[in-house]
Scaffold this motif. Structure first.
Motif, short mmCIF file in Angstrom:
data_model
loop_
_atom_site.label_atom_id
_atom_site.label_comp_id
_atom_site.label_asym_id
_atom_site.label_seq_id
_atom_site.Cartn_x
_atom_site.Cartn_y
_atom_site.Cartn_z
N TYR A 180 81.28 17.90 6.71
CA TYR A 180 81.00 16.53 5.97
C TYR A 180 80.15 16.73 4.71
O TYR A 180 80.13 15.68 4.03
CB TYR A 180 80.64 15.45 6.82
N GLY A 181 79.60 17.88 4.29
CA GLY A 181 78.54 17.87 3.32
C GLY A 181 79.22 17.22 1.87
O GLY A 181 78.62 16.71 1.11
N HIS A 182 80.56 17.67 1.54
CA HIS A 182 81.12 17.07 0.25
C HIS A 182 81.36 15.60 0.21
O HIS A 182 81.53 14.99 -0.60
CB HIS A 182 82.39 17.64 0.22
N ARG A 183 80.95 14.97 1.38
CA ARG A 183 81.26 13.36 1.25
C ARG A 183 80.01 12.59 1.75
O ARG A 183 80.13 11.32 1.58
CB ARG A 183 82.31 13.16 2.56
N ILE A 184 78.84 13.36 1.87
CA ILE A 184 77.57 12.51 2.27
C ILE A 184 77.18 11.83 1.19
O ILE A 184 76.78 10.61 1.61
CB ILE A 184 76.44 13.70 2.65
N GLU A 185 77.27 12.04 -0.06
CA GLU A 185 76.86 11.04 -1.05
C GLU A 185 77.76 10.13 -1.62
O GLU A 185 77.59 9.40 -2.48
CB GLU A 185 76.30 12.06 -2.37
N SER A 186 78.90 10.10 -1.08
CA SER A 186 80.02 8.99 -1.49
C SER A 186 79.40 7.54 -1.07
O SER A 186 78.80 7.11 -0.28
CB SER A 186 81.14 8.99 -0.21
N SER A 187 79.73 6.72 -2.20
CA SER A 187 79.06 5.47 -2.18
C SER A 187 79.70 4.36 -1.33
O SER A 187 79.40 3.38 -0.87
CB SER A 187 78.91 4.79 -3.39
N ASP A 188 80.91 4.87 -0.87
CA ASP A 188 81.97 3.90 -0.11
C ASP A 188 81.77 4.00 1.38
O ASP A 188 82.55 3.73 2.34
CB ASP A 188 83.54 4.13 -0.79
N LEU A 189 80.80 5.09 1.89
CA LEU A 189 80.83 5.32 3.34
C LEU A 189 80.41 4.22 4.14
O LEU A 189 79.53 3.32 3.74
CB LEU A 189 79.88 6.42 3.38
N ARG A 190 81.14 3.78 5.21
CA ARG A 190 80.72 2.82 6.21
C ARG A 190 79.95 3.71 7.41
O ARG A 190 79.88 4.81 7.48
CB ARG A 190 81.82 2.61 6.77
N PRO A 191 79.06 2.58 8.04
CA PRO A 191 78.25 2.99 8.93
C PRO A 191 79.19 4.01 10.06
O PRO A 191 80.32 3.46 10.56
CB PRO A 191 77.52 1.74 9.58
N PHE A 192 78.49 4.88 10.63
CA PHE A 192 79.08 5.97 11.42
C PHE A 192 80.53 6.53 10.98
O PHE A 192 81.31 6.54 11.94
CB PHE A 192 79.11 5.14 12.90
N ALA A 193 80.46 6.62 9.77
CA ALA A 193 81.71 7.08 9.26
C ALA A 193 82.31 8.48 9.78
O ALA A 193 83.39 8.81 9.87
CB ALA A 193 81.61 7.57 7.77
N PHE A 194 81.26 9.37 10.47
CA PHE A 194 81.40 10.40 11.01
C PHE A 194 81.11 10.54 12.37
O PHE A 194 80.79 11.50 13.05
CB PHE A 194 80.61 11.67 10.35
N ILE A 195 81.62 9.37 13.27
CA ILE A 195 81.22 9.16 14.50
C ILE A 195 82.09 10.46 15.40
O ILE A 195 81.49 10.85 16.68
CB ILE A 195 81.81 8.02 15.04
N ASN A 196 83.11 10.94 14.75
CA ASN A 196 83.71 11.86 15.72
C ASN A 196 82.82 13.26 15.88
O ASN A 196 83.12 14.37 16.60
CB ASN A 196 85.03 12.54 14.90
N PHE A 197 81.70 13.48 15.04
CA PHE A 197 80.95 14.55 15.14
C PHE A 197 80.19 14.50 16.50
O PHE A 197 79.57 15.45 16.92
CB PHE A 197 79.86 14.49 13.90
N GLU A 198 80.31 13.51 17.05
CA GLU A 198 79.35 13.21 18.30
C GLU A 198 79.90 14.19 19.52
O GLU A 198 79.17 14.62 20.24
CB GLU A 198 79.77 11.59 19.08
N ASN A 199 81.14 14.56 19.24
CA ASN A 199 81.85 15.60 20.07
C ASN A 199 81.01 16.93 20.18
O ASN A 199 80.74 17.43 21.03
CB ASN A 199 83.15 16.05 19.86
N PHE A 200 80.86 17.31 18.70
CA PHE A 200 80.09 18.60 18.41
C PHE A 200 78.82 18.52 18.83
O PHE A 200 77.89 19.36 19.61
CB PHE A 200 79.94 19.03 16.95
N ILE A 201 77.83 17.21 18.78
CA ILE A 201 76.54 16.83 19.36
C ILE A 201 76.43 17.10 21.01
O ILE A 201 75.67 17.73 21.15
CB ILE A 201 76.05 15.60 18.86
N GLN A 202 77.58 16.49 21.62
CA GLN A 202 77.48 16.79 22.96
C GLN A 202 77.60 17.92 23.55
O GLN A 202 76.90 18.48 24.32
CB GLN A 202 78.67 15.57 23.38
N LYS A 203 78.68 18.71 22.90
CA LYS A 203 78.86 20.34 23.30
C LYS A 203 77.35 20.98 22.94
O LYS A 203 76.92 21.91 23.72
CB LYS A 203 79.90 20.93 22.46
N THR A 204 76.85 20.79 21.80
CA THR A 204 75.65 21.55 21.59
C THR A 204 74.58 21.04 22.28
O THR A 204 73.72 21.88 22.89
CB THR A 204 75.41 21.29 20.10
N LYS A 205 74.48 19.90 22.64
CA LYS A 205 73.40 19.39 23.58
C LYS A 205 73.53 19.99 25.07
O LYS A 205 72.50 20.44 25.66
CB LYS A 205 73.30 17.84 23.73
#
Length: 216
Positions: free
Chosen positions: A98-123
């Protein structure tokens, strides 16, 4: 054990992704998640890029990288190095995805909530005790290497004739190096002569023949 993880944009503290709290008691982490929000609020681009803040039985570990705050709540006994390796892994994958989208001004809170799957696997990987054991083994090996290097340096510095010997060795090495460079140049020159002398000889003969036949 890692209890929860939150990913926030540094500039405006916009939450980008988070993991579900690993807790059987809903209110167990309430106090510490409130502390986490306060820590996030105070972080700026001039803050320490990584730090650990102890609080009761838990520790807040945070990493600031690529304009993003990665912060986790872990048990106080959880190895600090392991916590930051975990956060480094999250940063590497999050920026790749998601690096190319981090600075977007139109991002909503938790726009990348799907990343939670990777967080859980890594955890789950980092909660595996074998990971901790392997890291401890690696650290022990690195410490052994450091001790050997330190011993060698001490031997050189504190042995009675070490400095004089080092100076003599250095002078000898410089002299040998100079001789080697001269010998190498001579060898290269001889090789060039062997390679191009026949060609030069044939060229001279050809030029002489041209002169003898047409220009004499």
């Amino acid at each position: 054990m890692i209890k929860s993880t939150t990913i926030v944009r540094l500039v405006d503290k916009l939450p980008l992704s988070a993991s579900v709290d690993d807790s059987q008691q809903p209110n167990e982490l309430a106090k510490y998640t409130t502390e986490e929000k306060e820590i996030i609020r105070k972080l700026t681009d001039t803050a320490e890029p990584r730090a650990s803040i102890e609080s009761g039985p838990y520790t807040h570990h945070y990493l600031i990288a690529h304009g993003v705050i990665y912060i986790t709540i872990a048990e106080r006994s959880y190895p600090r190095k392991l916590a930051f390796t975990y956060l480094d892994d999250l940063d590497r994958e999050f920026i790749a995805s998601y690096g190319h989208r981090i600075e977007s001004s139109d991002l909503r809170p938790f726009a990348f909530i799907n990343f939670e799957n990777f967080i859980q696997k890594t955890k789950r990987v980092y909660d595996d005790t074998r990971t901790s054991v392997n890291l401890d083994k690696l650290n022990a090996e690195l410490q052994d290497v450091t001790r050997v290097m330190t011993k060698n340096i001490e031997d050189l510095l504190y042995r009675g004739d070490s400095l004089d010997r080092m100076t003599n060795l250095s002078s000898s090495l410089r002299a040998e190096s100079s001789k080697y460079r001269k010998a190498a140049k001579k060898i290269n020159f001889d090789a060039l002569l062997r390679q191009y002398a026949p060609v030069a000889g044939v060229s001279l003969i050809f030029v002489f023949l041209i002169w003898w036949i047409f220009l004499r």
